[in-house]
Write a protein that holds these residues in place. Sequence first.
Motif, PDB file in Angstrom:
ATOM      1  N   VAL A  59       2.990   3.042   5.268  1.00 17.18           N
ATOM      2  CA  VAL A  59       2.052   3.916   5.991  1.00 17.18           C
ATOM      3  C   VAL A  59       0.706   3.195   6.164  1.00 17.18           C
ATOM      4  N   GLY A  60       0.258   2.524   5.092  1.00 13.73           N
ATOM      5  CA  GLY A  60      -1.011   1.782   5.163  1.00 13.73           C
ATOM      6  C   GLY A  60      -0.955   0.683   6.217  1.00 13.73           C
ATOM      7  N   ASP A  61       0.168  -0.036   6.251  1.00 15.54           N
ATOM      8  CA  ASP A  61       0.310  -1.118   7.242  1.00 15.54           C
ATOM      9  C   ASP A  61       0.290  -0.555   8.663  1.00 15.54           C
ATOM     10  N   PHE A  87      -1.139   2.161   9.563  1.00 15.51           N
ATOM     11  CA  PHE A  87      -2.513   2.584   9.854  1.00 15.51           C
ATOM     12  C   PHE A  87      -3.332   1.372  10.299  1.00 15.51           C
ATOM     13  N   SER A  88      -3.162   0.264   9.566  1.00 15.76           N
ATOM     14  CA  SER A  88      -3.914  -0.960   9.907  1.00 15.76           C
ATOM     15  C   SER A  88      -3.605  -1.426  11.324  1.00 15.76           C
ATOM     16  N   SER A  89      -2.317  -1.283  11.732  1.00 14.88           N
ATOM     17  CA  SER A  89      -1.947  -1.794  13.059  1.00 14.88           C
ATOM     18  C   SER A  89      -2.149  -0.744  14.155  1.00 14.88           C
ATOM     19  N   ALA A  91     -17.302   7.160  -6.679  1.00  8.14           N
ATOM     20  CA  ALA A  91     -18.071   7.809  -5.598  1.00  8.14           C
ATOM     21  C   ALA A  91     -17.741   7.256  -4.220  1.00  8.14           C
ATOM     22  N   GLY A  92     -17.592   8.145  -3.274  1.00  2.00           N
ATOM     23  CA  GLY A  92     -17.336   7.769  -1.881  1.00  2.00           C
ATOM     24  C   GLY A  92     -15.864   7.590  -1.568  1.00  2.00           C
ATOM     25  N   ASP A  93     -15.021   7.693  -2.573  1.00  4.25           N
ATOM     26  CA  ASP A  93     -13.593   7.406  -2.403  1.00  4.25           C
ATOM     27  C   ASP A  93     -12.760   8.659  -2.660  1.00  4.25           C
ATOM     28  N   LEU A  94     -11.891   8.993  -1.690  1.00  4.33           N
ATOM     29  CA  LEU A  94     -11.120  10.235  -1.788  1.00  4.33           C
ATOM     30  C   LEU A  94      -9.657  10.006  -2.147  1.00  4.33           C
ATOM     31  N   HIS A  95      -9.264   8.758  -2.382  1.00  8.76           N
ATOM     32  CA  HIS A  95      -7.854   8.461  -2.679  1.00  8.76           C
ATOM     33  C   HIS A  95      -7.535   8.876  -4.118  1.00  8.76           C
ATOM     34  N   ASP A  96      -6.455   9.662  -4.264  1.00 13.95           N
ATOM     35  CA  ASP A  96      -6.186  10.116  -5.635  1.00 13.95           C
ATOM     36  C   ASP A  96      -4.751   9.964  -6.126  1.00 13.95           C
ATOM     37  N   ILE A  97      -3.848   9.460  -5.287  1.00 17.43           N
ATOM     38  CA  ILE A  97      -2.445   9.394  -5.741  1.00 17.43           C
ATOM     39  C   ILE A  97      -2.301   8.400  -6.891  1.00 17.43           C
ATOM     40  N   CYS A 114     -11.627   4.246 -14.266  1.00 19.64           N
ATOM     41  CA  CYS A 114     -12.160   4.379 -12.900  1.00 19.64           C
ATOM     42  C   CYS A 114     -11.189   3.792 -11.896  1.00 19.64           C
ATOM     43  N   SER A 115     -10.829   4.603 -10.907  1.00 19.89           N
ATOM     44  CA  SER A 115      -9.932   4.146  -9.851  1.00 19.89           C
ATOM     45  C   SER A 115     -10.714   4.003  -8.542  1.00 19.89           C
ATOM     46  N   GLY A 116     -10.334   3.024  -7.729  1.00 20.05           N
ATOM     47  CA  GLY A 116     -10.984   2.855  -6.428  1.00 20.05           C
ATOM     48  C   GLY A 116     -10.048   2.143  -5.476  1.00 20.05           C
ATOM     49  N   LEU A 124     -10.982   1.620  -1.956  1.00 22.04           N
ATOM     50  CA  LEU A 124     -11.682   1.103  -0.780  1.00 22.04           C
ATOM     51  C   LEU A 124     -12.582  -0.070  -1.175  1.00 22.04           C
ATOM     52  N   THR A 125     -12.542  -1.110  -0.383  1.00 28.75           N
ATOM     53  CA  THR A 125     -13.465  -2.229  -0.667  1.00 28.75           C
ATOM     54  C   THR A 125     -14.911  -1.745  -0.567  1.00 28.75           C
ATOM     55  N   THR A 126     -15.141  -0.772   0.317  1.00 26.73           N
ATOM     56  CA  THR A 126     -16.517  -0.271   0.494  1.00 26.73           C
ATOM     57  C   THR A 126     -17.027   0.500  -0.728  1.00 26.73           C
ATOM     58  N   GLY A 180      -7.039  -0.225  -9.084  1.00 25.92           N
ATOM     59  CA  GLY A 180      -6.947   0.204  -7.687  1.00 25.92           C
ATOM     60  C   GLY A 180      -6.714  -1.036  -6.847  1.00 25.92           C
ATOM     61  N   ALA A 181      -6.165  -0.847  -5.651  1.00 25.70           N
ATOM     62  CA  ALA A 181      -5.723  -1.995  -4.849  1.00 25.70           C
ATOM     63  C   ALA A 181      -6.752  -3.123  -4.677  1.00 25.70           C
ATOM     64  N   PRO A 182      -8.037  -2.840  -4.425  1.00 25.91           N
ATOM     65  CA  PRO A 182      -8.951  -3.981  -4.213  1.00 25.91           C
ATOM     66  C   PRO A 182      -9.493  -4.583  -5.514  1.00 25.91           C
ATOM     67  N   ASP A 218      -1.197  -1.539 -12.133  1.00 25.97           N
ATOM     68  CA  ASP A 218      -0.448  -0.330 -11.793  1.00 25.97           C
ATOM     69  C   ASP A 218      -0.527   0.681 -12.933  1.00 25.97           C
ATOM     70  N   ALA A 219       0.091   1.856 -12.709  1.00 28.14           N
ATOM     71  CA  ALA A 219      -0.074   2.947 -13.662  1.00 28.14           C
ATOM     72  C   ALA A 219       0.561   2.622 -15.022  1.00 28.14           C
ATOM     73  N   GLY A 220       1.727   1.996 -14.979  1.00 33.89           N
ATOM     74  CA  GLY A 220       2.377   1.629 -16.245  1.00 33.89           C
ATOM     75  C   GLY A 220       1.523   0.635 -17.007  1.00 33.89           C
TER      76      GLY A 220
HETATM   77 CO1  B1M Z   1      -6.793   5.461   3.040  1.00 32.92          CO
HETATM   78  N1  B1M Z   1      -7.064   3.546   3.078  1.00 32.92           N
HETATM   79  N2  B1M Z   1      -8.497   5.728   3.976  1.00 32.92           N
HETATM   80  N3  B1M Z   1      -6.322   7.321   3.029  1.00 32.92           N
HETATM   81  N4  B1M Z   1      -5.081   4.921   2.454  1.00 32.92           N
HETATM   82  C1  B1M Z   1      -6.085   2.724   2.363  1.00 32.92           C
HETATM   83  C2  B1M Z   1      -6.516   2.500   0.919  1.00 32.92           C
HETATM   84  C3  B1M Z   1      -6.101   1.397   3.237  1.00 32.92           C
HETATM   85  C4  B1M Z   1      -5.682   0.137   2.460  1.00 32.92           C
HETATM   86  C5  B1M Z   1      -5.218   1.604   4.506  1.00 32.92           C
HETATM   87  C6  B1M Z   1      -5.208   0.411   5.416  1.00 32.92           C
HETATM   88  O1  B1M Z   1      -6.173   0.191   6.137  1.00 32.92           O
HETATM   89  N5  B1M Z   1      -4.165  -0.392   5.397  1.00 32.92           N
HETATM   90  C7  B1M Z   1      -7.596   1.372   3.720  1.00 32.92           C
HETATM   91  C8  B1M Z   1      -8.591   0.676   2.805  1.00 32.92           C
HETATM   92  C9  B1M Z   1      -9.017  -0.681   3.326  1.00 32.92           C
HETATM   93  C10 B1M Z   1      -9.944  -1.322   2.378  1.00 32.92           C
HETATM   94  O2  B1M Z   1     -10.947  -0.792   2.000  1.00 32.92           O
HETATM   95  N6  B1M Z   1      -9.578  -2.522   1.977  1.00 32.92           N
HETATM   96  C11 B1M Z   1      -7.889   2.850   3.849  1.00 32.92           C
HETATM   97  C12 B1M Z   1      -8.902   3.402   4.662  1.00 32.92           C
HETATM   98  C13 B1M Z   1      -9.640   2.426   5.550  1.00 32.92           C
HETATM   99  C14 B1M Z   1      -9.219   4.780   4.668  1.00 32.92           C
HETATM  100  C15 B1M Z   1     -10.323   5.489   5.482  1.00 32.92           C
HETATM  101  C16 B1M Z   1     -11.671   4.751   5.539  1.00 32.92           C
HETATM  102  C17 B1M Z   1      -9.722   5.739   6.882  1.00 32.92           C
HETATM  103  C18 B1M Z   1     -10.683   6.379   7.854  1.00 32.92           C
HETATM  104  O3  B1M Z   1     -11.176   7.460   7.667  1.00 32.92           O
HETATM  105  N7  B1M Z   1     -10.927   5.657   8.939  1.00 32.92           N
HETATM  106  C19 B1M Z   1     -10.440   6.842   4.743  1.00 32.92           C
HETATM  107  C20 B1M Z   1     -11.459   6.783   3.601  1.00 32.92           C
HETATM  108  C21 B1M Z   1     -11.683   8.151   2.977  1.00 32.92           C
HETATM  109  C22 B1M Z   1     -12.447   8.029   1.684  1.00 32.92           C
HETATM  110  O4  B1M Z   1     -11.858   7.777   0.659  1.00 32.92           O
HETATM  111  N8  B1M Z   1     -13.770   8.185   1.760  1.00 32.92           N
HETATM  112  C23 B1M Z   1      -9.051   6.961   4.172  1.00 32.92           C
HETATM  113  C24 B1M Z   1      -8.442   8.176   3.935  1.00 32.92           C
HETATM  114  C25 B1M Z   1      -7.167   8.343   3.434  1.00 32.92           C
HETATM  115  C26 B1M Z   1      -6.481   9.691   3.298  1.00 32.92           C
HETATM  116  C27 B1M Z   1      -7.422  10.791   2.799  1.00 32.92           C
HETATM  117  C28 B1M Z   1      -5.947  10.083   4.662  1.00 32.92           C
HETATM  118  C29 B1M Z   1      -5.271   9.348   2.363  1.00 32.92           C
HETATM  119  C30 B1M Z   1      -5.543   9.589   0.861  1.00 32.92           C
HETATM  120  C31 B1M Z   1      -5.041  10.938   0.394  1.00 32.92           C
HETATM  121  C32 B1M Z   1      -5.012  11.007  -1.111  1.00 32.92           C
HETATM  122  O5  B1M Z   1      -5.103  10.049  -1.851  1.00 32.92           O
HETATM  123  N9  B1M Z   1      -4.872  12.248  -1.551  1.00 32.92           N
HETATM  124  C33 B1M Z   1      -5.163   7.839   2.547  1.00 32.92           C
HETATM  125  C34 B1M Z   1      -4.010   7.080   2.181  1.00 32.92           C
HETATM  126  C35 B1M Z   1      -2.788   7.868   1.789  1.00 32.92           C
HETATM  127  C36 B1M Z   1      -4.008   5.666   2.154  1.00 32.92           C
HETATM  128  C37 B1M Z   1      -2.830   4.704   1.860  1.00 32.92           C
HETATM  129  C38 B1M Z   1      -1.906   4.734   3.081  1.00 32.92           C
HETATM  130  C39 B1M Z   1      -2.001   4.992   0.644  1.00 32.92           C
HETATM  131  C40 B1M Z   1      -2.784   5.076  -0.672  1.00 32.92           C
HETATM  132  C41 B1M Z   1      -1.845   5.477  -1.774  1.00 32.92           C
HETATM  133  O6  B1M Z   1      -1.829   6.631  -2.170  1.00 32.92           O
HETATM  134  N10 B1M Z   1      -0.967   4.545  -2.230  1.00 32.92           N
HETATM  135  C42 B1M Z   1      -3.597   3.332   1.671  1.00 32.92           C
HETATM  136  C43 B1M Z   1      -2.754   2.126   2.091  1.00 32.92           C
HETATM  137  C44 B1M Z   1      -2.142   1.398   0.906  1.00 32.92           C
HETATM  138  O7  B1M Z   1      -2.418   1.679  -0.232  1.00 32.92           O
HETATM  139  N11 B1M Z   1      -1.351   0.409   1.222  1.00 32.92           N
HETATM  140  C45 B1M Z   1      -4.908   3.605   2.297  1.00 32.92           C
HETATM  141  C46 B1M Z   1       0.033   4.827  -3.238  1.00 32.92           C
HETATM  142  C47 B1M Z   1      -0.584   4.751  -4.637  1.00 32.92           C
HETATM  143  C48 B1M Z   1       0.466   4.997  -5.698  1.00 32.92           C
HETATM  144  O8  B1M Z   1      -1.077   3.441  -4.781  1.00 32.92           O
HETATM  145  O9  B1M Z   1      -3.472   4.239  -4.950  1.00 32.92           O
HETATM  146  O10 B1M Z   1      -2.902   1.761  -4.779  1.00 32.92           O
HETATM  147  P1  B1M Z   1      -2.565   3.130  -5.254  1.00 32.92           P
HETATM  148  O11 B1M Z   1      -2.443   3.108  -6.833  1.00 32.92           O
HETATM  149  C49 B1M Z   1      -1.713   2.089  -7.493  1.00 32.92           C
HETATM  150  C50 B1M Z   1      -2.563   0.895  -7.954  1.00 32.92           C
HETATM  151  O12 B1M Z   1      -3.646   0.605  -7.084  1.00 32.92           O
HETATM  152  C51 B1M Z   1      -2.943   1.255  -9.348  1.00 32.92           C
HETATM  153  O13 B1M Z   1      -1.870   2.061  -9.830  1.00 32.92           O
HETATM  154  C52 B1M Z   1      -1.175   2.697  -8.741  1.00 32.92           C
HETATM  155  C53 B1M Z   1       0.322   2.382  -8.794  1.00 32.92           C
HETATM  156  O14 B1M Z   1       0.897   2.550  -9.977  1.00 32.92           O
HETATM  157  N12 B1M Z   1      -4.179   1.975  -9.641  1.00 32.92           N
HETATM  158  C54 B1M Z   1      -4.799   1.804 -10.847  1.00 32.92           C
HETATM  159  C55 B1M Z   1      -4.863   2.891  -8.942  1.00 32.92           C
HETATM  160  N13 B1M Z   1      -5.916   3.317  -9.644  1.00 32.92           N
HETATM  161  C56 B1M Z   1      -5.896   2.669 -10.821  1.00 32.92           C
HETATM  162  C57 B1M Z   1      -6.744   2.770 -11.927  1.00 32.92           C
HETATM  163  C58 B1M Z   1      -6.454   1.954 -13.052  1.00 32.92           C
HETATM  164  C59 B1M Z   1      -5.380   1.085 -13.038  1.00 32.92           C
HETATM  165  C60 B1M Z   1      -4.526   0.997 -11.949  1.00 32.92           C
HETATM  166  O15 B1M Z   1      -7.197   1.975 -14.165  1.00 32.92           O
HETATM  167  C61 B1M Z   1      -8.194   2.941 -14.300  1.00 32.92           C
END
Ligand code: B1M
Length: 210
Positions: A47-49, A51-53, A96-102, A145-147, A149-151, A177-179, A196-198
């Motif tokens: 889904v993220g990819d 979105f990027s494209s 702060a500023g980040d709404l991602h919570d999965i 702390c999870s984050g 967004l690069t921003t 968090g990813a970045p 990752d979470a594990g």
């Molecule tokens: Co957003 N988003 N998003 N988004 N989103 C990303 C992160 C992005 C990579 C998509 C992309 O462009 N390819 C991109 C960020 C680019 C960047 O900064 N480098 C992006 C963007 C740009 C945005 C907006 C700015 C889009 C816009 O409005 N134009 C906006 C920002 C809003 C904001 O936060 N202020 C936005 C909004 C959203 C939604 C609200 C629509 C939604 C989030 C809904 C929600 O979370 N309830 C959303 C989603 C779903 C995504 C993607 C598609 C999926 C994120 C996700 O849940 N992944 C994401 C693309 C991607 O990740 N490839 C993307 C699954 C999850 C299990 O993985 O969160 O990475 P993740 O967690 C992992 C690890 O990172 C780690 O463990 C987990 C796995 O076990 N981890 C930790 C996480 N936290 C940790 C903490 C730890 C340790 C590990 O210790 C404390």
Amino acid sequence: MSKIAEVKAMVEAGKAKLVPGLVQEALDEGNAAGDILEGMIESMGVVGDKFSSGELFVPEMLMAAKSMSKGVDVLRPLLTGESARSLGTCVIGTVAGDLHDIGKNLVAMMLESVGFTVVDLGVDVSAEKFVNAAKENDNVKLVACSGLLTTTMPAMKETVNLLKSSGLSGIKVIVGGAPVSQEMAETIGADGFAADAGGAAVKAKELVSA
Ligand code: B1M
């Protein structure tokens, strides 16, 4: 199509009403909860990819996120289990500023499963809110702390700085968090990082036992 492939397709398509049933069917077929979770995480990558494209937009991303969360709800009891040990309290949030919570929610779940009492502050959490929660809750041993967004990486740095300068002795800080990388965690003064979470659960245990 295998049941996990169906789950993945429906997460990608944002079919939040269908995903819980399919996850249950995948479990009933004998698939491991961890494999189903892995599949849904992969779908979020797709889904993220897209979105990027420019193939998908924010509303579709939101529906995919909702679908995954509903699927995780079905898996939760299987992923967490019961831990008899108490490792203390962990305050967790998305910076702060980040709404991602999965990802944050998955980390919270894994921390609970290894014996932390988790206080989840939700998303868009200011540095001050993290510090206040660390002061106000009992037996806090860890702040997580999870984050995504690069921003919002500066907000993560600010949070770690404030936690470290607030005289909270004995409280460790883990970031992820990813970045985020090990190198970045070290640069901003966090005590630990996990990809990752594990890994977060393993690192968290290590930090509070050190
Ligand atoms: Co957003 N988003 N998003 N988004 N989103 C990303 C992160 C992005 C990579 C998509 C992309 O462009 N390819 C991109 C960020 C680019 C960047 O900064 N480098 C992006 C963007 C740009 C945005 C907006 C700015 C889009 C816009 O409005 N134009 C906006 C920002 C809003 C904001 O936060 N202020 C936005 C909004 C959203 C939604 C609200 C629509 C939604 C989030 C809904 C929600 O979370 N309830 C959303 C989603 C779903 C995504 C993607 C598609 C999926 C994120 C996700 O849940 N992944 C994401 C693309 C991607 O990740 N490839 C993307 C699954 C999850 C299990 O993985 O969160 O990475 P993740 O967690 C992992 C690890 O990172 C780690 O463990 C987990 C796995 O076990 N981890 C930790 C996480 N936290 C940790 C903490 C730890 C340790 C590990 O210790 C404390």
